[in-house]
Design a protein around this motif. Structure first.
Motif, PDB file in Angstrom:
ATOM      1  N   LEU A 157       0.832  -1.197   0.000  1.00 19.89           N
ATOM      2  CA  LEU A 157       0.000   0.000   0.000  1.00 19.89           C
ATOM      3  C   LEU A 157       0.873   1.257   0.000  1.00 19.89           C
ATOM      4  O   LEU A 157       1.576   1.541   0.976  1.00 19.89           O
ATOM      5  CB  LEU A 157      -0.922  -0.009   1.225  1.00 19.89           C
ATOM      6  CG  LEU A 157      -2.207   0.824   1.179  1.00 19.89           C
ATOM      7  CD1 LEU A 157      -1.931   2.315   1.148  1.00 19.89           C
ATOM      8  CD2 LEU A 157      -3.087   0.427  -0.007  1.00 19.89           C
ATOM      9  N   LYS A 158       0.852   1.969  -1.121  1.00 19.48           N
ATOM     10  CA  LYS A 158       1.525   3.274  -1.205  1.00 19.48           C
ATOM     11  C   LYS A 158       0.485   4.358  -0.993  1.00 19.48           C
ATOM     12  O   LYS A 158      -0.375   4.594  -1.837  1.00 19.48           O
ATOM     13  CB  LYS A 158       2.191   3.461  -2.565  1.00 19.48           C
ATOM     14  CG  LYS A 158       2.887   4.822  -2.708  1.00 19.48           C
ATOM     15  CD  LYS A 158       3.246   5.128  -4.146  1.00 19.48           C
ATOM     16  CE  LYS A 158       3.957   6.468  -4.293  1.00 19.48           C
ATOM     17  NZ  LYS A 158       3.235   7.623  -3.690  1.00 19.48           N
ATOM     18  N   HIS A 159       0.545   5.008   0.156  1.00 24.11           N
ATOM     19  CA  HIS A 159      -0.411   6.073   0.429  1.00 24.11           C
ATOM     20  C   HIS A 159       0.143   7.409  -0.058  1.00 24.11           C
ATOM     21  O   HIS A 159       1.298   7.522  -0.452  1.00 24.11           O
ATOM     22  CB  HIS A 159      -0.738   6.135   1.923  1.00 24.11           C
ATOM     23  CG  HIS A 159      -2.196   6.356   2.180  1.00 24.11           C
ATOM     24  ND1 HIS A 159      -2.934   7.305   1.504  1.00 24.11           N
ATOM     25  CD2 HIS A 159      -3.067   5.759   3.037  1.00 24.11           C
ATOM     26  CE1 HIS A 159      -4.179   7.286   1.924  1.00 24.11           C
ATOM     27  NE2 HIS A 159      -4.286   6.348   2.853  1.00 24.11           N
ATOM     28  N   ALA A 160      -0.719   8.423  -0.034  1.00 16.22           N
ATOM     29  CA  ALA A 160      -0.294   9.760  -0.442  1.00 16.22           C
ATOM     30  C   ALA A 160       0.786  10.277   0.497  1.00 16.22           C
ATOM     31  O   ALA A 160       0.737  10.029   1.705  1.00 16.22           O
ATOM     32  CB  ALA A 160      -1.492  10.709  -0.427  1.00 16.22           C
ATOM     33  N   PRO A 161       1.755  11.014  -0.030  1.00 19.58           N
ATOM     34  CA  PRO A 161       2.867  11.490   0.808  1.00 19.58           C
ATOM     35  C   PRO A 161       2.440  12.340   2.001  1.00 19.58           C
ATOM     36  O   PRO A 161       3.165  12.420   2.983  1.00 19.58           O
ATOM     37  CB  PRO A 161       3.716  12.294  -0.168  1.00 19.58           C
ATOM     38  CG  PRO A 161       3.457  11.662  -1.499  1.00 19.58           C
ATOM     39  CD  PRO A 161       2.003  11.286  -1.464  1.00 19.58           C
ATOM     40  N   GLN A 162       1.250  12.965   1.932  1.00 15.41           N
ATOM     41  CA  GLN A 162       0.836  13.793   3.065  1.00 15.41           C
ATOM     42  C   GLN A 162       0.064  13.013   4.123  1.00 15.41           C
ATOM     43  O   GLN A 162      -0.384  13.593   5.109  1.00 15.41           O
ATOM     44  CB  GLN A 162       0.013  14.981   2.582  1.00 15.41           C
ATOM     45  CG  GLN A 162      -1.377  14.667   2.069  1.00 15.41           C
ATOM     46  CD  GLN A 162      -1.979  15.846   1.340  1.00 15.41           C
ATOM     47  OE1 GLN A 162      -1.635  16.120   0.196  1.00 15.41           O
ATOM     48  NE2 GLN A 162      -2.872  16.562   1.996  1.00 15.41           N
ATOM     49  N   CYS A 163      -0.055  11.686   3.922  1.00 11.12           N
ATOM     50  CA  CYS A 163      -0.805  10.870   4.879  1.00 11.12           C
ATOM     51  C   CYS A 163       0.023   9.725   5.466  1.00 11.12           C
ATOM     52  O   CYS A 163      -0.468   8.596   5.591  1.00 11.12           O
ATOM     53  CB  CYS A 163      -2.052  10.297   4.210  1.00 11.12           C
ATOM     54  SG  CYS A 163      -3.239  11.543   3.681  1.00 11.12           S
ATOM     55  N   PRO A 164       1.269   9.968   5.858  1.00 17.14           N
ATOM     56  CA  PRO A 164       2.072   8.855   6.358  1.00 17.14           C
ATOM     57  C   PRO A 164       1.648   8.369   7.742  1.00 17.14           C
ATOM     58  O   PRO A 164       1.837   7.195   8.073  1.00 17.14           O
ATOM     59  CB  PRO A 164       3.487   9.438   6.397  1.00 17.14           C
ATOM     60  CG  PRO A 164       3.287  10.905   6.584  1.00 17.14           C
ATOM     61  CD  PRO A 164       2.044  11.225   5.811  1.00 17.14           C
ATOM     62  N   GLU A 165       1.075   9.258   8.553  1.00 15.30           N
ATOM     63  CA  GLU A 165       0.693   8.844   9.908  1.00 15.30           C
ATOM     64  C   GLU A 165      -0.494   7.894   9.876  1.00 15.30           C
ATOM     65  O   GLU A 165      -0.484   6.842  10.519  1.00 15.30           O
ATOM     66  CB  GLU A 165       0.372  10.073  10.762  1.00 15.30           C
ATOM     67  CG  GLU A 165       0.099   9.729  12.223  1.00 15.30           C
ATOM     68  CD  GLU A 165      -0.174  10.961  13.075  1.00 15.30           C
ATOM     69  OE1 GLU A 165      -0.368  10.796  14.297  1.00 15.30           O
ATOM     70  OE2 GLU A 165      -0.203  12.092  12.534  1.00 15.30           O
ATOM     71  N   SER A 166      -1.524   8.236   9.105  1.00 21.75           N
ATOM     72  CA  SER A 166      -2.684   7.342   9.003  1.00 21.75           C
ATOM     73  C   SER A 166      -2.292   6.041   8.305  1.00 21.75           C
ATOM     74  O   SER A 166      -2.789   4.961   8.656  1.00 21.75           O
ATOM     75  CB  SER A 166      -3.830   8.033   8.249  1.00 21.75           C
ATOM     76  OG  SER A 166      -3.426   8.448   6.955  1.00 21.75           O
ATOM     77  N   ALA A 167      -1.400   6.119   7.324  1.00 20.35           N
ATOM     78  CA  ALA A 167      -0.952   4.912   6.623  1.00 20.35           C
ATOM     79  C   ALA A 167      -0.242   3.960   7.578  1.00 20.35           C
ATOM     80  O   ALA A 167      -0.486   2.741   7.570  1.00 20.35           O
ATOM     81  CB  ALA A 167      -0.025   5.290   5.470  1.00 20.35           C
ATOM     82  N   GLU A 168       0.642   4.497   8.406  1.00 22.63           N
ATOM     83  CA  GLU A 168       1.358   3.660   9.375  1.00 22.63           C
ATOM     84  C   GLU A 168       0.406   3.076  10.406  1.00 22.63           C
ATOM     85  O   GLU A 168       0.515   1.896  10.788  1.00 22.63           O
ATOM     86  CB  GLU A 168       2.430   4.498  10.057  1.00 22.63           C
ATOM     87  CG  GLU A 168       3.307   3.716  11.029  1.00 22.63           C
ATOM     88  CD  GLU A 168       4.399   4.572  11.623  1.00 22.63           C
ATOM     89  OE1 GLU A 168       5.580   4.311  11.305  1.00 22.63           O
ATOM     90  OE2 GLU A 168       4.082   5.503  12.397  1.00 22.63           O
ATOM     91  N   LEU A 169      -0.557   3.877  10.843  1.00 17.54           N
ATOM     92  CA  LEU A 169      -1.531   3.407  11.829  1.00 17.54           C
ATOM     93  C   LEU A 169      -2.353   2.254  11.272  1.00 17.54           C
ATOM     94  O   LEU A 169      -2.609   1.257  11.967  1.00 17.54           O
ATOM     95  CB  LEU A 169      -2.431   4.577  12.241  1.00 17.54           C
ATOM     96  CG  LEU A 169      -3.476   4.324  13.327  1.00 17.54           C
ATOM     97  CD1 LEU A 169      -2.845   3.734  14.578  1.00 17.54           C
ATOM     98  CD2 LEU A 169      -4.205   5.623  13.651  1.00 17.54           C
TER      99      LEU A 169
END
Length: 448
Positions: A157-169
């Motif tokens: 899953l590659k998330h948007a660069p401005q959403c790394p915190e939600s992606a990690e969570l």
């Protein structure tokens, strides 16, 4: 400098930075996902995987406030809408947990002749790459990862660069739910690294939600490497008003359809096409309703997004449109605005406005309303408001779009297919159609 960072759009503060993946980390992630894809589907059943997805839903409920707070900070989503997004994810995960066994059950085929039997078995195809946007950080993942993990596919899953915190969570939640290492991997890849992932022979397919430009780039790489892809791209959804027995309620629905997620939704209503006899009253009420929402409007996802929208509106006005606005842009805060007088030669006529800006058109007839609605490169969703049931059915049938909603907004559901045509992309997510996109429908024919 890393491209992955949390920047609060309300303040402009860089809250946290996350390192971009190295090439070695990308290679290790592909290897882990591929190894899990080879073993996990054979050591687990659909029921086992459905139970894990149900646990993901439970964890979303347990962490509801924390999840919501993160995306408010990452991309400026109004908090009540952030909570609603988490709740929608719960519904999606529960829907696939409830229905996966039925959707993926063996299907017998009646033979036209000969002896024996034929059956279609549904199973995973392997490693999938998901490229997700910033506007719905949890919901976009739920509708992609939920059904595909139940199938037994594994996810990069590659998330948007401005959403790394939600992606990690999210990645931590999938692990906590009991998914094996390699089943779901958050990867902070660059665009070049994403291209490498798509080209890797161990990766079976890719799903992207994003811009036309990103969709075209991904489709080109996928096609070159003979990989299936699902694309959910932009939209400039028409909202057609042909008649109303409560114009105030229709205007409220129109405003809600335009202001959802501060106007930053692919399937938000963006072009309002109104019958001639209702046009003047609609424009007056709708403009007051939209402009009046300015004081309570949330920021757009970034200053850059607000600046881009500001330039679009200025270009529309320079080419003859009239704008009524709640004020001036302040940082990432963009005032709601209504554009009228947009002619077919105005660049705004064919553009998508990703923010709280609406364009309103007058239609002299039902046929003209449909013609305006279809005169767009996009074909995602659409809305039809009328008191005439026969007219509703007739107009809905003639609209060139993947979805039509009649006399209602916010009516999407976990069980309803989502997707578009034309430059809005192809493929479907959600419902039984969403779980079919990345499935091997294997025929087993037994003779004698």
């Amino acid at each position: 400098m890393t491209e992955y960072a949390v920047t609060d759009p309300a303040t402009g503060e860089v809250v946290a930075e996350y390192p971009t993946a190295t090439d070695a980390e990308v290679a290790a992630a592909i290897t882990a996902a591929a190894e899990t894809a080879r073993t996990w589907p054979r050591t687990s059943t659909v029921a086992d995987r459905a139970a894990l997805i149900r646990r993901v839903a439970e964890l979303h409920t347990e962490r509801r406030d924390q999840l919501a707070d993160v995306i408010v900070r990452e991309m400026g989503k109004p908090r009540e809408e952030a909570l609603g997004e988490v709740d929608f994810c719960v519904a999606i995960y529960e829907y696939y947990a409830d229905n996966a066994e039925a959707f993926l059950a063996d299907e017998s085929i009646t033979l036209l002749g000969g002896q024996g039997s034929a059956v279609v078995k549904r199973g995973p195809i392997g490693v999938l790459l998901g490229i997700m946007p910033w506007n719905f950080p949890y919901y976009q993942v739920a509708r992609f990862a939920g059904p595909n993990l139940v199938v037994g596919n594994t996810i990069l899953l590659k998330h948007a660069p401005q959403c790394p915190e939600s992606a990690e969570l999210l990645a931590l939640l999938f692990l906590e739910a009991g998914f094996p290492q390699g089943a779901y991997i958050d990867i902070r890849a660059t665009n070049d690294q994403a291209a490498t992932i798509i080209a890797d022979p161990r990766v079976a397919a890719v799903s992207l939600t994003g811009s036309e430009r990103a969709g075209a780039a991904v489709a080109e790489i996928a096609g070159r490497n003979l990989k299936k892809c699902v694309l959910e791209l932009g939209g400039s959804d028409p909202f057609i008003v042909l008649s109303s027995d409560d114009l105030d309620a229709t205007v409220d629905a129109a405003a809600a359809a335009r202001l959802d997620n501060t106007g930053q939704a692919c399937n938000a209503a963006k072009r309002f096409i109104v019958a001639d006899d209702l046009y003047d009253a609609f424009v007056e009420k709708f403009t007051a309703r939209l402009v009046g929402a300015g004081d309570g409007i949330a920021p757009l996802s970034s200053v850059r997004a607000a600046e881009g929208l500001e330039a679009q509106v200025a270009a529309a006005v320079a080419n003859g449109a009239t704008v009524t606005s709640a004020g001036e842009r302040k940082g990432a805060f963009f005032p709601p605005a209504v554009l009228t007088g947009v002619t077919s030669d105005n660049p705004a006529y064919q553009q998508e406005f990703f923010g709280p800006v609406a364009t309103v058109y007058r239609a002299e007839s039902e046929d003209e309303a449909i013609a305006i609605a279809n005169d767009t490169p996009f074909g995602l969703g659409s809305y039809v408001f009328t008191t005439d049931a026969d007219q509703a059915a007739r107009v809905a049938d003639r609209i060139d779009a993947g979805m039509v909603f009649v006399n209602g907004v916010g009516a999407e559901g976990a069980e309803l297919p989502f997707g578009g045509i034309k430059r809005s992309g192809f493929g479907r997510e959600l419902g039984k159609y969403g779980i079919e996109e990345f499935v091997n429908k294997k025929l087993i024919r037994t003779v004698g």
